[in-house]
Design a protein around this motif. Structure first.
Motif, PDB file in Angstrom:
ATOM      1  N   THR A  53      29.472   9.644   3.384  1.00 46.68           N
ATOM      2  CA  THR A  53      29.029   8.273   3.136  1.00 46.68           C
ATOM      3  C   THR A  53      28.195   7.732   4.287  1.00 46.68           C
ATOM      4  O   THR A  53      28.654   7.695   5.433  1.00 46.68           O
ATOM      5  CB  THR A  53      30.239   7.352   2.903  1.00 46.68           C
ATOM      6  OG1 THR A  53      31.015   7.855   1.817  1.00 46.68           O
ATOM      7  CG2 THR A  53      29.777   5.940   2.587  1.00 46.68           C
ATOM      8  N   LEU A  56      26.462   2.077   5.744  1.00 47.24           N
ATOM      9  CA  LEU A  56      25.601   0.906   5.548  1.00 47.24           C
ATOM     10  C   LEU A  56      26.362  -0.417   5.614  1.00 47.24           C
ATOM     11  O   LEU A  56      25.739  -1.475   5.727  1.00 47.24           O
ATOM     12  CB  LEU A  56      24.887   1.010   4.191  1.00 47.24           C
ATOM     13  CG  LEU A  56      23.915   2.174   4.021  1.00 47.24           C
ATOM     14  CD1 LEU A  56      23.253   2.106   2.651  1.00 47.24           C
ATOM     15  CD2 LEU A  56      22.864   2.177   5.122  1.00 47.24           C
ATOM     16  N   LYS A  62      22.702  -5.612   4.612  1.00 51.62           N
ATOM     17  CA  LYS A  62      22.777  -4.172   4.377  1.00 51.62           C
ATOM     18  C   LYS A  62      21.421  -3.584   4.005  1.00 51.62           C
ATOM     19  O   LYS A  62      20.631  -4.215   3.291  1.00 51.62           O
ATOM     20  CB  LYS A  62      23.798  -3.874   3.280  1.00 51.62           C
ATOM     21  CG  LYS A  62      25.220  -4.284   3.640  1.00 51.62           C
ATOM     22  CD  LYS A  62      26.160  -4.047   2.491  1.00 51.62           C
ATOM     23  CE  LYS A  62      27.584  -4.431   2.871  1.00 51.62           C
ATOM     24  NZ  LYS A  62      27.692  -5.846   3.308  1.00 51.62           N
ATOM     25  N   LYS A  65      20.408   1.302  -0.487  1.00 50.53           N
ATOM     26  CA  LYS A  65      21.014   2.622  -0.600  1.00 50.53           C
ATOM     27  C   LYS A  65      19.941   3.696  -0.785  1.00 50.53           C
ATOM     28  O   LYS A  65      18.822   3.398  -1.216  1.00 50.53           O
ATOM     29  CB  LYS A  65      21.990   2.652  -1.781  1.00 50.53           C
ATOM     30  CG  LYS A  65      23.198   1.751  -1.592  1.00 50.53           C
ATOM     31  CD  LYS A  65      24.120   1.850  -2.804  1.00 50.53           C
ATOM     32  CE  LYS A  65      25.342   0.959  -2.626  1.00 50.53           C
ATOM     33  NZ  LYS A  65      26.247   1.025  -3.805  1.00 50.53           N
TER      34      LYS A  65
END
Length: 256
Positions: A53, A56, A62, A65
């Motif tokens: 993972t 983030l 953030k 992705k």
């Protein structure tokens, strides 16, 4: 023995350089104690990155992705410098005080950390702070010596720098590979506030976390710079030379 294990050996041998960044000998002892303890339960023979993972969630805002069709290919620790310039010394003191340094790029050696990422993210996330203060020349020398005494692939698997067009380039071809990427900025967020002791927060600025997209390359499409350690420019050009070089370290996550 894998390159990740060699990296940990190099870190232990560079404890003198690392001691200056960690807040006191107890913190240093604790760091290496839990690294040694974790190594007893880690098998570094295979380095599958499935299910790893990207961290983030550690920033207030953030980063986006990774694109859903991409796979994680490499996790590395970059150790090098962020480079800046200031105007000529002929500028008045007031103007220099009101002028911010201009970023001109970066240069870093890329240390293989994929096995550590697969085995222990906690250890991985300790490495930028340790490598950030260990002298770069010593790390390169130690990694070369140690890699020649084992059956590992090269520990330094690539380099990061800016090309003549001012574009960030990542070359991972130093260890039997041919992956490379000329990237372009996608997103940037402020690095998390770093706590250096229970009673106060650090006023040392770490360079932002980045998501970089594809411009040109082979085998790589996106790269993230996360878990950054130092590297930010001084707030103004007052009292600075024309060229400013600031040490930094960071995790780089490559997707392709």
């Amino acid at each position: 023995m894998q390159g990740a294990l060699v990296l940990l050996a190099a870190l232990i041998l560079t404890v003198t350089g690392a001691a200056h960044v960690l807040p006191g000998p107890l913190r240093l002892a604790d760091t290496f104690s839990h690294i040694a303890k974790d190594l007893d339960h880690i098998n570094l023979g295979k380095c599958s990155l499935e299910g790893i993972t990207l961290p983030l969630n550690k920033t207030k805002v953030k980063l986006p992705k990774p694109s859903s069709h991409l796979d994680l290919k490499h996790v590395v620790i970059g150790r090098g410098t962020q480079n800046y310039t200031c105007p000529s010394s002929g500028m008045s003191t007031k103007l220099r005080r009101d002028t911010s340094p201009e970023a001109t790029g970066a240069a870093a050696a890329l240390f293989d950390a994929s096995c550590i990422a697969a085995a222990s993210p906690n250890i991985l996330h300790e490495l930028p702070a340790v490598l950030g203060k260990a002298p770069l020349g010593s790390l390169v020398f130690l990694s070369e010596i140690l890699s020649r005494t084992t059956t590992t692939s090269e520990l330094i698997i690539g380099e990061h720098y800016f090309n003549s067009d001012g574009e960030p380039l990542f070359n991972l071809g130093l260890s039997d590979g041919d992956s490379w990427l000329i990237a372009k900025k996608n997103s940037s967020v402020e690095a998390p506030t770093r706590v250096t002791s229970p009673s106060r927060e650090s006023n040392i600025q770490d360079v932002p976390w980045l998501k970089l997209g594809y411009n040109k390359g082979k085998g790589l499409k996106e790269v993230y710079r996360v878990m950054t350690f130092e590297g930010a420019a001084p707030s103004t050009c007052e009292g600075q030379n024309g060229t400013i070089v600031v040490d930094y370290a960071a995790e780089y996550w490559f997707y392709g």
